[in-house]
Design a protein around this motif. Sequence first.
Motif, PDB file in Angstrom:
ATOM      1  N   ILE A  94       0.861  -1.183   0.000  1.00 48.76           N
ATOM      2  CA  ILE A  94       0.000   0.000   0.000  1.00 48.76           C
ATOM      3  C   ILE A  94       0.894   1.228   0.000  1.00 48.76           C
ATOM      4  CG2 ILE A  94      -1.861   1.217   1.194  1.00 48.76           C
ATOM      5  CD1 ILE A  94      -2.545  -1.497   2.509  1.00 48.76           C
ATOM      6  N   SER A  95       0.840   2.003  -1.079  1.00 45.76           N
ATOM      7  CA  SER A  95       1.679   3.196  -1.195  1.00 45.76           C
ATOM      8  C   SER A  95       0.882   4.437  -0.782  1.00 45.76           C
ATOM      9  CB  SER A  95       2.213   3.340  -2.623  1.00 45.76           C
ATOM     10  OG  SER A  95       1.204   3.864  -3.471  1.00 45.76           O
ATOM     11  N   GLY A  96       1.475   5.595  -0.965  1.00 42.70           N
ATOM     12  CA  GLY A  96       0.884   6.813  -0.428  1.00 42.70           C
ATOM     13  C   GLY A  96      -0.180   7.488  -1.264  1.00 42.70           C
ATOM     14  N   ALA A  97      -0.616   6.881  -2.359  1.00 40.15           N
ATOM     15  CA  ALA A  97      -1.655   7.492  -3.180  1.00 40.15           C
ATOM     16  C   ALA A  97      -2.994   7.489  -2.456  1.00 40.15           C
ATOM     17  CB  ALA A  97      -1.794   6.754  -4.506  1.00 40.15           C
ATOM     18  N   SER A  98      -3.856   8.424  -2.809  1.00 38.08           N
ATOM     19  CA  SER A  98      -5.224   8.400  -2.298  1.00 38.08           C
ATOM     20  C   SER A  98      -5.914   7.141  -2.801  1.00 38.08           C
ATOM     21  CB  SER A  98      -5.984   9.640  -2.783  1.00 38.08           C
ATOM     22  OG  SER A  98      -7.336   9.588  -2.365  1.00 38.08           O
ATOM     23  N   ILE A 142       2.448  -4.850   3.489  1.00 39.88           N
ATOM     24  CA  ILE A 142       3.466  -3.803   3.588  1.00 39.88           C
ATOM     25  C   ILE A 142       2.764  -2.461   3.436  1.00 39.88           C
ATOM     26  CG2 ILE A 142       5.606  -2.842   2.673  1.00 39.88           C
ATOM     27  CD1 ILE A 142       6.135  -5.592   1.387  1.00 39.88           C
ATOM     28  N   VAL A 143       2.813  -1.651   4.476  1.00 44.28           N
ATOM     29  CA  VAL A 143       2.173  -0.332   4.462  1.00 44.28           C
ATOM     30  C   VAL A 143       3.274   0.721   4.486  1.00 44.28           C
ATOM     31  CG1 VAL A 143       0.532   1.179   5.642  1.00 44.28           C
ATOM     32  CG2 VAL A 143       0.220  -1.299   5.734  1.00 44.28           C
ATOM     33  N   SER A 144       3.424   1.459   3.397  1.00 41.77           N
ATOM     34  CA  SER A 144       4.510   2.431   3.305  1.00 41.77           C
ATOM     35  C   SER A 144       4.308   3.573   4.296  1.00 41.77           C
ATOM     36  CB  SER A 144       4.614   2.988   1.883  1.00 41.77           C
ATOM     37  OG  SER A 144       3.575   3.919   1.643  1.00 41.77           O
ATOM     38  N   ARG A 145       5.361   4.305   4.552  1.00 40.49           N
ATOM     39  CA  ARG A 145       5.270   5.437   5.474  1.00 40.49           C
ATOM     40  C   ARG A 145       4.317   6.500   4.940  1.00 40.49           C
ATOM     41  NH1 ARG A 145      11.706   6.153   7.113  1.00 40.49           N
ATOM     42  NH2 ARG A 145      11.898   4.148   8.214  1.00 40.49           N
ATOM     43  N   MET A 189       2.318 -10.191  -6.058  1.00 40.55           N
ATOM     44  CA  MET A 189       2.186  -8.945  -5.304  1.00 40.55           C
ATOM     45  C   MET A 189       1.132  -8.047  -5.931  1.00 40.55           C
ATOM     46  SD  MET A 189       5.128  -6.119  -4.425  1.00 40.55           S
ATOM     47  CE  MET A 189       4.839  -4.874  -3.144  1.00 40.55           C
ATOM     48  N   LEU A 190       0.345  -7.411  -5.079  1.00 41.06           N
ATOM     49  CA  LEU A 190      -0.665  -6.455  -5.503  1.00 41.06           C
ATOM     50  C   LEU A 190      -0.322  -5.118  -4.852  1.00 41.06           C
ATOM     51  CD1 LEU A 190      -3.780  -8.703  -4.729  1.00 41.06           C
ATOM     52  CD2 LEU A 190      -2.378  -8.695  -6.808  1.00 41.06           C
ATOM     53  N   ILE A 191      -0.061  -4.093  -5.654  1.00 46.80           N
ATOM     54  CA  ILE A 191       0.188  -2.756  -5.121  1.00 46.80           C
ATOM     55  C   ILE A 191      -1.074  -1.936  -5.333  1.00 46.80           C
ATOM     56  CG2 ILE A 191       1.648  -0.703  -5.166  1.00 46.80           C
ATOM     57  CD1 ILE A 191       3.837  -2.350  -6.409  1.00 46.80           C
ATOM     58  N   VAL A 192      -1.756  -1.617  -4.240  1.00 48.53           N
ATOM     59  CA  VAL A 192      -3.043  -0.943  -4.336  1.00 48.53           C
ATOM     60  C   VAL A 192      -3.268  -0.055  -3.112  1.00 48.53           C
ATOM     61  CG1 VAL A 192      -4.145  -3.058  -3.447  1.00 48.53           C
ATOM     62  CG2 VAL A 192      -5.548  -1.306  -4.508  1.00 48.53           C
ATOM     63  N   PRO A 193      -3.391   1.256  -3.320  1.00 50.78           N
ATOM     64  CA  PRO A 193      -3.149   1.971  -4.567  1.00 50.78           C
ATOM     65  C   PRO A 193      -1.658   2.180  -4.794  1.00 50.78           C
ATOM     66  CG  PRO A 193      -3.721   3.529  -2.862  1.00 50.78           C
ATOM     67  CD  PRO A 193      -3.818   2.167  -2.228  1.00 50.78           C
ATOM     68  N   ALA A 194      -1.301   2.491  -6.044  1.00 55.32           N
ATOM     69  CA  ALA A 194       0.089   2.765  -6.394  1.00 55.32           C
ATOM     70  C   ALA A 194       0.229   4.233  -6.765  1.00 55.32           C
ATOM     71  CB  ALA A 194       0.538   1.884  -7.564  1.00 55.32           C
TER      72      ALA A 194
END
Length: 244
Positions: free
Chosen positions: A23-27, A49-52, A122-127
Amino acid sequence: MEPPHNDTSKQGPGRRRPWVVGISGASGTPYAASVLRGLLAAGEAVDLIVSRASRLTLLDETGIAFRDAHWRADLREWLARGADGKPSTFPVTEADLADVRHWPAGDLAAGPSSGSYPVKGMLIVPASTACVAGVALGLSKDLLQRVASVTLKERRRLVVTVRETPLNGPTLKHLVTLDEAGAVVLPASPAFYAGATHIQDLVDFVAGRVLDAAEVPHGLYRRWEGELRGGSREKEAEEAPDAR
């Protein structure tokens, strides 16, 4: 003496093979929550994995502070929340989270950072666009990007749910790079043919498409069957025969 790594108790068909969800920092944290609920409902194991940066977004969009020391309680509160922000919309128990493992974003020695660690993909959501650039360029600046790079080099399924608009030239080039590397580029673009009547329906459509790309069964949205429905789910309910 036997080789030190000849541990047959952890080999074979029963070995845990999770999906890594980054999970990245996008809305768009409701998209991630819906994907996670879908994976757990399908009986899939999850490495999270939850990014900062995403923690700031999660706090802003939901009011939930995701803490490494209390990640399970925070995750449970988050997954119970609907896309409209209402708490306790979905029933989530401790048992539901039994096969979820959390890895801090700064832990570059975490299990999924190695190609020898068994995962399905791996699933990146949202990216975010920054995440897209980092993965496309192979920067591996944090665990999320490192695992994405490992996923590509191991030829495993990588789904990148980019959430940004409009898209500029550099980001479009990075997305092409990811596509050429074998990733599935899946923009967070809700559709309306499934009869959406609530914001949750739109969120679930995108989450369902992510799970489709991962070949994980779900019932998050109504699939197109080649026939015009001419109405929403509420209209279908009104027109359905009385089952009483």
